[in-house]
Structure formats: C-alpha cells, structure tokens
Design an enzyme around this catalytic site. Structure first.
Site, PDB file in Angstrom:
ATOM      1  N   HIS A 109       0.888  -1.171   0.000  1.00 55.08           N
ATOM      2  CA  HIS A 109       0.000   0.000   0.000  1.00 55.08           C
ATOM      3  C   HIS A 109       0.926   1.222   0.000  1.00 55.08           C
ATOM      4  O   HIS A 109       1.990   1.185   0.619  1.00 55.08           O
ATOM      5  CB  HIS A 109      -0.832   0.123   1.275  1.00 55.08           C
ATOM      6  CG  HIS A 109      -1.753  -1.010   1.581  1.00 55.08           C
ATOM      7  ND1 HIS A 109      -1.345  -2.148   2.206  1.00 55.08           N
ATOM      8  CD2 HIS A 109      -3.088  -1.151   1.380  1.00 55.08           C
ATOM      9  CE1 HIS A 109      -2.383  -2.956   2.371  1.00 55.08           C
ATOM     10  NE2 HIS A 109      -3.451  -2.384   1.871  1.00 55.08           N
ATOM     11  N   ASP A 112       2.347   2.029   3.375  1.00 54.70           N
ATOM     12  CA  ASP A 112       3.299   1.066   3.968  1.00 54.70           C
ATOM     13  C   ASP A 112       4.723   1.498   3.647  1.00 54.70           C
ATOM     14  O   ASP A 112       5.638   1.330   4.438  1.00 54.70           O
ATOM     15  CB  ASP A 112       3.166  -0.337   3.367  1.00 54.70           C
ATOM     16  CG  ASP A 112       1.767  -0.873   3.377  1.00 54.70           C
ATOM     17  OD1 ASP A 112       0.980  -0.436   4.221  1.00 54.70           O
ATOM     18  OD2 ASP A 112       1.476  -1.744   2.526  1.00 54.70           O
ATOM     19  N   GLU A 240     -10.693  -7.001  -4.404  1.00 54.54           N
ATOM     20  CA  GLU A 240     -10.552  -8.021  -3.358  1.00 54.54           C
ATOM     21  C   GLU A 240     -11.822  -8.066  -2.517  1.00 54.54           C
ATOM     22  O   GLU A 240     -12.079  -7.165  -1.722  1.00 54.54           O
ATOM     23  CB  GLU A 240      -9.331  -7.681  -2.490  1.00 54.54           C
ATOM     24  CG  GLU A 240      -9.069  -8.709  -1.421  1.00 54.54           C
ATOM     25  CD  GLU A 240      -7.792  -8.423  -0.650  1.00 54.54           C
ATOM     26  OE1 GLU A 240      -6.835  -7.886  -1.234  1.00 54.54           O
ATOM     27  OE2 GLU A 240      -7.769  -8.734   0.545  1.00 54.54           O
ATOM     28  N   ASP A 304      -4.766 -13.747  -2.169  1.00 56.17           N
ATOM     29  CA  ASP A 304      -4.138 -13.437  -0.884  1.00 56.17           C
ATOM     30  C   ASP A 304      -4.170 -14.726  -0.073  1.00 56.17           C
ATOM     31  O   ASP A 304      -5.232 -15.172   0.381  1.00 56.17           O
ATOM     32  CB  ASP A 304      -4.878 -12.308  -0.152  1.00 56.17           C
ATOM     33  CG  ASP A 304      -4.407 -10.931  -0.608  1.00 56.17           C
ATOM     34  OD1 ASP A 304      -3.675 -10.862  -1.614  1.00 56.17           O
ATOM     35  OD2 ASP A 304      -4.759  -9.939   0.051  1.00 56.17           O
ATOM     36  N   ASP A 317      -6.007 -13.314   9.663  1.00 53.35           N
ATOM     37  CA  ASP A 317      -4.824 -13.247   8.779  1.00 53.35           C
ATOM     38  C   ASP A 317      -3.676 -14.144   9.253  1.00 53.35           C
ATOM     39  O   ASP A 317      -2.540 -13.690   9.418  1.00 53.35           O
ATOM     40  CB  ASP A 317      -4.325 -11.795   8.654  1.00 53.35           C
ATOM     41  CG  ASP A 317      -5.190 -10.959   7.722  1.00 53.35           C
ATOM     42  OD1 ASP A 317      -5.991 -11.527   6.950  1.00 53.35           O
ATOM     43  OD2 ASP A 317      -5.058  -9.723   7.759  1.00 53.35           O
TER      44      ASP A 317
HETATM   45  C1  XUL Z   1      -7.777  -6.368   4.494  1.00 55.23           C
HETATM   46  C2  XUL Z   1      -6.933  -6.862   3.390  1.00 55.23           C
HETATM   47  C3  XUL Z   1      -6.028  -5.852   2.763  1.00 55.23           C
HETATM   48  C4  XUL Z   1      -5.901  -6.000   1.285  1.00 55.23           C
HETATM   49  C5  XUL Z   1      -5.108  -4.905   0.637  1.00 55.23           C
HETATM   50  O1  XUL Z   1      -8.587  -7.336   5.052  1.00 55.23           O
HETATM   51  O2  XUL Z   1      -6.969  -8.023   3.050  1.00 55.23           O
HETATM   52  O3  XUL Z   1      -4.795  -5.954   3.375  1.00 55.23           O
HETATM   53  O4  XUL Z   1      -5.320  -7.207   0.938  1.00 55.23           O
HETATM   54  O5  XUL Z   1      -5.588  -3.640   0.926  1.00 55.23           O
HETATM   55 CO    CO Z   2      -5.990  -9.121   1.553  1.00 55.24          CO
END
Ligand code: XUL
Ligand code: CO
Length: 445
Positions: A109, A112, A240, A304, A317
C-alpha cells in the site's frame, strides 16, 4: 552468505542466510522441505505456479498491535526518528528479506512504503522518493512488484468510506491517493493494481443511500482504469472481496457479488478478482469455492494466501498452514490453468506473541511449503487417481441423447414433460461424497 542476497546500509536479519531447499527429511525450520523453485510439476516450475509475493504491510509494518494492546515485536528497522529515514531503513530490510526468502514478488500500500505528508503534494513526494529507491533495488535484485494499492481506509478522513463517502471532498482525496499509487505501481512495473474495499460499505441503512454510494464506486473505478490505461498500464485491475470488517455490510461481499457489480458498471474487461482465503471464510465460503466462481466467469486474477479461524468472525490473517484447504485450492488451480498476471501474496501476520525476528521467516517458509506440498498432492490426485473421471462421469447423461440436446438449447419445457413421462422415475444415483473425501485423504501425504 549467498551473493544474490541484497544487503543495504546494514544487515537486518543477521544469522539468517538465503533459505535453501533441503527436502522433506530436513528438520531445519529455516529450509524448504517441499518448495523447490525449479522443480517442474504439471509442466511448470514451482516458482511459476505460485509467483509468491511478500505483503509489505504485515511483514515490515505490523508489530503485533491489537485492540487490547500495543505492538510486541521489535523490528531493527523501526529506530529512526525521521519517518522518511525509517521508510528507507524498512525498504532495505524488505529487500534483504525478499532476497533471503527467494520470493520473486512483493505487494504494497502507498502508506506502507512512505509516510503520509502534511498535505497531498508532500504525501506524493514522499511516495515518489521511496519508490524511486525501490525501483533501484528491484533492478539490483530482480525482485518484481506483483501489485500496488492505496490505503484509503486508515486515515480518519475515510471513516465514512473513500470512493463511497457521502462527502465529495473525501472522494477527491481518495482520487489523489489512488492516482499517486497508480503512478508508483506503473513506475515499478507492477503487474496488477488492487482495490480492496476498505471502508466501502455501511453500518446502517438509515443514514445510507446505497445506490448513490455504489454509483460513485463504479464511476471511481472507471476513472482510475481510464487514468492508468492512459499512462500505459497494461496490467490487471483487481478487486478483493470481503463481506464484513471494517463495515458491517462491505459492498464487495464475495466473488459472485463483485462480478455482478463489475458487469453492471462496465468494468468486466479490465478487472478481475483478488481472492483472500480469510475473506472467503467470513463469507461462509471456502477458498476453493471463490476460486472456482472466479474461473468459471473468466475473472480469476490473484490470491491473498492466508487462513482465518472458522470459529470466530474476525479476519485473523494467519499464515496458511491448512494442507487440506491448500490441496482443494491447488486442485482447482491445476484444473483451470493457474495464474496469468496474478500470484500468491501472503496477506498474513505472525501471532502477537511470536516475537523472535526469525519467526517471520519460519512463517513464510512454512506457508510456501504448505502450498508446494499441496501442489504435489493435487497433481498426484489429478494424474493418478480416478477423481476427475468420477466427477465427469456424474454428468455423463449430458454427453449424448436428450442431455446433449438440452445443452445445445434444443429442448423446451414441453419436450422435458414428454421425456419425463417416457423415462418414468429416474434411477437413484449416489453422490458418493464420502468416496471423494476418502480418495483425497489417501493422497494427503
Ligand atoms: C484487508 C486486506 C487488505 C488488502 C489490501 O482485510 O486483506 O490488506 O489485501 O488492501
Ligand atoms: Co488481503
């Protein structure tokens, strides 16, 4: 020290050399047991199957803070008082990490990589300065950018959303940020650009004009596409999906919802999906389900890679280590042609109590090995077992006769009524789910 490792002003991960493949019998947590980047499986190297990417935000920015307490992880690149000096140290640490891991890609991002300035122009200058340095390091190491994105959800100005904000001035700020993040992504040769919905959604319909907000989002994405294409961006735009968190009703609920949205706003030729496992869990889907929906609609983009907890409703996560989930996903990827411009980004963080610096290496190694092992298992299932044949046999009645006519659109309801009367009560045919499950488990080794 292997000479293809990048060391900037100083070495941040002392005592950790480039991670090597040592094979399944190795007990070394800092070695690959299954991920052998040059090994060819189903016609492609492991490196090309996965196109692994490191998530800049979790791995170098998150220090374990949660709603109940501050960060616990002490990172040696976080010491500088000046935020731009700190960003430069973090950049060097990141490229040292990428090259020691041997992962070909990274994702970021805007915020970041470079700190927000006191106004739009200063924020953009900061991003340009740090991404110029990133470009140099990419050239030195060969590490590439899988995707860039803009964080249009953390700053308090985005509390009511970014592109869906009721206040146009906030939408304009999101536009400024996305423009600068697109410029940075293009400069760095990014192969994709991601839009995760952030705070695009709502808590209460009482104060929300959903149609206005979605129309604004559709317009925003179209303008972002037009700008990037005019600047020469040839890559894929990715959405996403996530069903909830931070808002209660996130607009990009799941893959099927997003596909409907993209079609409605004429975005379907430029945008594809970036699917996250933990977001699938929150939508009460599996990773495999979301991937299959995307493939079936020509919308599969990138992934992801992470996992959540099926017993709570949060986006935890975690690093993906569930071999069964990984195998189900790899079955679908092998059957549908894998990635084009996408890859596997680890949108995952080590646990708050994992405080050794080596833990971020162990986490990535373990997850890469999980995927590599799942690839080998899935390839065995497809090439050695009856799995694909069993599934296609279930649909054999559509291969000839009236079933084939139906598929061609040659039968109407009157024809169906006639055929039903002729064939009488259909034969009961078992779905044999347990047989499929036992077959998959037989290969999980
Ligand atoms: C949030 C998420 C983010 C996106 C990118 O849940 O997954 O980190 O992957 O903005
Ligand atoms: Co994500």
């Amino acid at each position: 020290m292997a000479k293809d490792v990048f060391i900037g002003q100083k070495e941040y991960f002392k005592g950790i050399n480039k991670i090597q493949f040592e094979g399944p019998d190795s007990d070394n947590p800092l070695a690959f047991k299954y991920y052998d980047e040059n090994k060819v499986v189903a016609g492609k190297t492991m490196k090309d199957h996965f196109r692994f990417a490191i998530a800049y935000w979790h791995t170098f920015c998150g220090t374990g803070e949660d709603p109940f307490g501050p960060g616990t992880q002490i990172f040696p690149w976080n010491g500088a008082a000046d935020p731009m000096d700190a960003a430069k140290e973090k950049l060097d640490a990141a490229f040292e990490f990428f090259t020691k891991m041997g992962t070909p890609y990274y994702c970021f991002h805007d915020r970041d990589m470079a700190p927000e300035g006191s106004n739009v122009a200063e924020s953009e200058r900061n991003l340009i300065e740090i991404t110029d340095l990133a470009r140099e390091r990419q050239e030195m190491t060969g590490v590439k950018l899988l995707w860039g994105t803009a964080n249009v959800f953390s700053n308090p100005r985005y509390m009511n959303g970014a592109a869906t904000n009721p206040n146009f001035d906030v939408l304009a700020h999101a536009g400024a940020q996305v423009k600068a993040a697109l410029d940075a992504t293009i400069k760095l040769g990014g192969e994709n650009y991601v839009f995760w919905g952030g705070r695009e959604g709502y808590f209460s319909l009482l104060n929300t004009n959903m149609k206005r907000e979605l129309d604004n989002l559709g317009m925003f994405l179209a303008k972002a596409r037009d700008y990037a294409r005019a600047q020469g961006f040839k890559g894929t735009f990715l959405i996403e999906p996530k069903p909830m968190e931070p808002t209660k009703h996130q607009y990009d609920f799941d893959t099927a919802t997003v596909i409907g949205f993209l079609n409605k706003y004429g975005l379907q030729n430029d945008f594809k999906m970036n699917i996250e496992n933990n977001h699938a869990t929150l939508a009460r889907h599996t990773f495999a389900h979301e991937a299959q929906v995307a493939y079936d609609n020509g919308m599969f983009g990138s992934l992801d890679i992470n996992q959540g907890d099926p017993h709570n409703g949060w986006d935890t996560d975690e690093f993906l280590h569930n071999l069964y989930d990984a195998t189900e996903l790899m079955l679908i990827m092998l059957e549908n042609g894998g990635f084009k411009t996408g890859g596997m980004n680890f949108d995952a963080k080590t646990r708050r109590s994992s405080t050794d610096l080596e833990d971020i290496f162990i986490a990535h190694v373990s997850s890469m090995d999980t995927m590599a092992r799942a690839l080998l298992i899935a390839d065995n299932i497809i090439s050695k077992s009856a799995y694909t044949q069993m599934r296609s046999d279930r649909y054999a009645s559509y291969n000839s006769g009236n079933g084939a006519k139906w598929i061609k659109g040659e039968l109407g309801l009157e024809d169906l009524a006639k055929i039903a009367a002729e064939v009488g009560e259909p034969k009961q045919i078992s779905g044999k789910q347990e047989l499929y499950e036992s077959l998959i488990n037989k290969y999980l080794k």
